[in-house]
Design an enzyme around this catalytic site. Structure first.
Site, PDB file in Angstrom:
ATOM      1  N   GLU A   1       6.081  -1.813   4.367  1.00  9.27           N
ATOM      2  CA  GLU A   1       5.034  -1.343   5.523  1.00  9.27           C
ATOM      3  C   GLU A   1       3.918  -2.190   5.528  1.00  9.27           C
ATOM      4  O   GLU A   1       3.333  -2.913   4.352  1.00  9.27           O
ATOM      5  CB  GLU A   1       4.487  -0.087   5.400  1.00  9.27           C
ATOM      6  CG  GLU A   1       5.537   0.789   5.693  1.00  9.27           C
ATOM      7  CD  GLU A   1       4.494   2.534   5.763  1.00  9.27           C
ATOM      8  OE1 GLU A   1       3.558   2.472   5.832  1.00  9.27           O
ATOM      9  OE2 GLU A   1       5.338   3.468   5.515  1.00  9.27           O
TER      10      GLU A   1
ATOM     11  N   GLU B   1       5.442   6.361  -0.603  1.00 11.88           N
ATOM     12  CA  GLU B   1       3.859   6.596  -1.171  1.00 11.88           C
ATOM     13  C   GLU B   1       3.645   7.760  -1.698  1.00 11.88           C
ATOM     14  O   GLU B   1       2.894   8.606  -1.376  1.00 11.88           O
ATOM     15  CB  GLU B   1       3.027   6.397   0.231  1.00 11.88           C
ATOM     16  CG  GLU B   1       3.200   5.132   0.876  1.00 11.88           C
ATOM     17  CD  GLU B   1       1.997   4.927   2.160  1.00 11.88           C
ATOM     18  OE1 GLU B   1       2.129   3.821   2.532  1.00 11.88           O
ATOM     19  OE2 GLU B   1       1.606   6.156   2.552  1.00 11.88           O
TER      20      GLU B   1
END
Length: 464
Positions: free
Chosen positions: A365, A165
């Site tokens: 995720e 991320e």
């Protein structure tokens, strides 16, 4: 029943700084430093000192994960734990042994390791000395750290990822003040965006120099939040176009194609904030693209035309080009404040299929964090988390639809295996298949863990 492809990877994700605790670390990362200097910035004053105690408990925790149906585990190697001297790349013996033993234990439990190299945890020493990712030299040091990881563990770890991320680093540290160093500087955020993409390419270049086989892959983990316009009015569509360019395509195109979208380069140039780049650097990014993409998805982004024209005299921020929009009647995870919109996972799958050459990817995720989860303990001490089961099921239905229409998705990893420390939010929201009583470090399977084990073993989803 919905059948998933053969060899579909069922797993979970976590990270070093959120699980290990600070035991025997040779350096602090930026969150360690922030907690040391301002502990009240963290929910309940709880910092990363113990976290899930994974450093001490992994030999007990990994069998629990296996029992929960986790066959693949994505975690991270902490730069601040492994490396003693950041300039020379000298390793810390305890850190090197810990990760080696951890990998061996994962394999002994039939859990395949997926290793990530940066999960927001910039070493504080490099943040203080260079400004972290603000300095391109840190990208060189990161590549050397990555190469040391490949050297030490590449015989046993086949799947590597440079960043988790990276856009959250930008949002948290340089735009919206929820990660250290808590800056609000839009033009600097643009430059750091470029520098991180360059650092990733430098690490991939090191990977390519070591591995030239089909067994090893290198990738990046991107949080993709598709932007949906409030309406089909041209101004709303234009706002959504920019939001998708900034949040999605800038990162995707750099990772997969080695270039940046022409349209966002034009906009950033017109705004006077385009990053500093050399042709040599751009060539390096072009030559060092990924093999496998990890996609983190939690919530959609809904936008509308900005109430104030971006041509107004104001400090540059990406959101001068759009305003957020809250859709009436949306389903919410009210504890987290996020909209629940499973169809976006299908939209991501189709975007990758149609606009990125059906690139191989996996859900790295996805999950639901709930606060005060003690509310759902039964008389036997088991968390009855049907809400988590329903969340996973609803997202997997849409993912399966995308796969059935040709999307090249290789797996699904839940966030997370065991309740873990979550930055400023600490343990406010719990995401794990396994409950962690942080006062005793007693860990127990939740209802969702038994359900996930059945899903993982059967490779089939009960869609009802």
């Amino acid at each position: 029943m919905l059948k998933f492809p053969d060899n579909f990877a069922w797993g979970a994700a976590c990270s070093g700084p959120q699980t290990e605790g600070r035991f025997n670390k040779c350096h602090r990362n930026v969150f360690d430093y922030w907690y040391d200097t301002d502990p009240q910035a963290f929910y309940g004053g709880v910092g990363p000192d113990t976290a899930s105690n994974f450093y001490n408990d992994y030999q007990k925790d990994l069998p629990l994960m296996k029992e929960a149906g986790i066959k693949h585990l994505r975690t991270s190697i902490q730069w601040s734990r492994l490396i003693a001297d950041f300039e020379t790349g000298e390793v810390d013996p305890d850190g090197a042994k810990f990760y080696s033993d951890l990998i061996d234990c994962m394999l002994a439990n039939g859990i395949e390791p997926y290793m990530n190299l940066c999960h927001f945890d910039m070493p504080y020493e490099l943040q203080k000395k260079y400004g972290g990712w603000e300095d391109k030299h840190v990208g060189d040091l990161f590549a050397n750290f990555a190469d040391k990881c490949f050297e030490l563990y590449g015989d046993r770890v086949k799947h590597w990822f440079t960043f988790n991320e990276p856009k959250v680093i930008i949002d948290g540290a340089y735009l919206y003040k929820f990660h250290y160093p808590l800056k609000v500087d839009g033009p600097l955020a643009v430059q750091v965006t470029y520098n991180i993409n360059l650092a990733s390419a430098k690490a991939i270049q090191k990977f390519r120099s070591r591995f030239n086989d089909d067994d090893h892959t290198v990738g990046i983990i991107l949080n993709l939040t598709p932007a949906y316009p409030r309406s089909n009015e041209p101004a709303d569509l234009e706002a959504a176009e920019f939001a998708n360019l900034w949040c999605v395509d800038l990162w995707l195109q750099a990772a997969i194609k080695g270039t940046f979208p022409e349209r966002i380069v034009e906009i950033l140039t017109d705004d006077g904030v385009l990053w500093d780049a050399s042709q040599e650097e751009l060539d390096l990014i072009k030559a060092n693209t990924i093999d496998l993409l990890g996609v983190n998805y939690y919530q959609p982004m809904r936008v509308q035309a900005p109430a104030i024209s971006p041509k107004s005299l104001q400090d540059w921020m990406p959101d001068i080009h759009f305003d957020n929009y809250e859709m009436p009647g949306r389903v919410m995870n009210v504890d987290k404040g996020w909209e629940i919109y499973p169809k976006a996972l299908y939209d991501i799958a189709i975007n990758l299929r149609d606009n990125y050459g059906n690139f191989p990817w996996f859900v790295s995720e996805n999950g639901m964090g709930v606060s005060r989860e003690e509310r759902f303990l039964d008389d036997k001490g088991e968390v009855q988390d049907d809400y988590r089961i329903n969340f996973i099921r609803d997202h997997l239905k849409w993912l399966h639809k995308g796969i059935s229409e040709g999307a090249n998705c290789k797996g699904y990893f839940l966030w997370t295996a065991i309740d873990n420390w979550s930055w400023m939010n600490a343990y406010r929201n719990r995401y794990g298949l396994i409950r962690d009583d942080i006062h005793t470090q007693k860990k127990t399977l939740k209802k969702s863990a038994y359900w996930y084990r059945k899903l993982s073993d059967s490779n089939e989803l009960d869609a009802d």
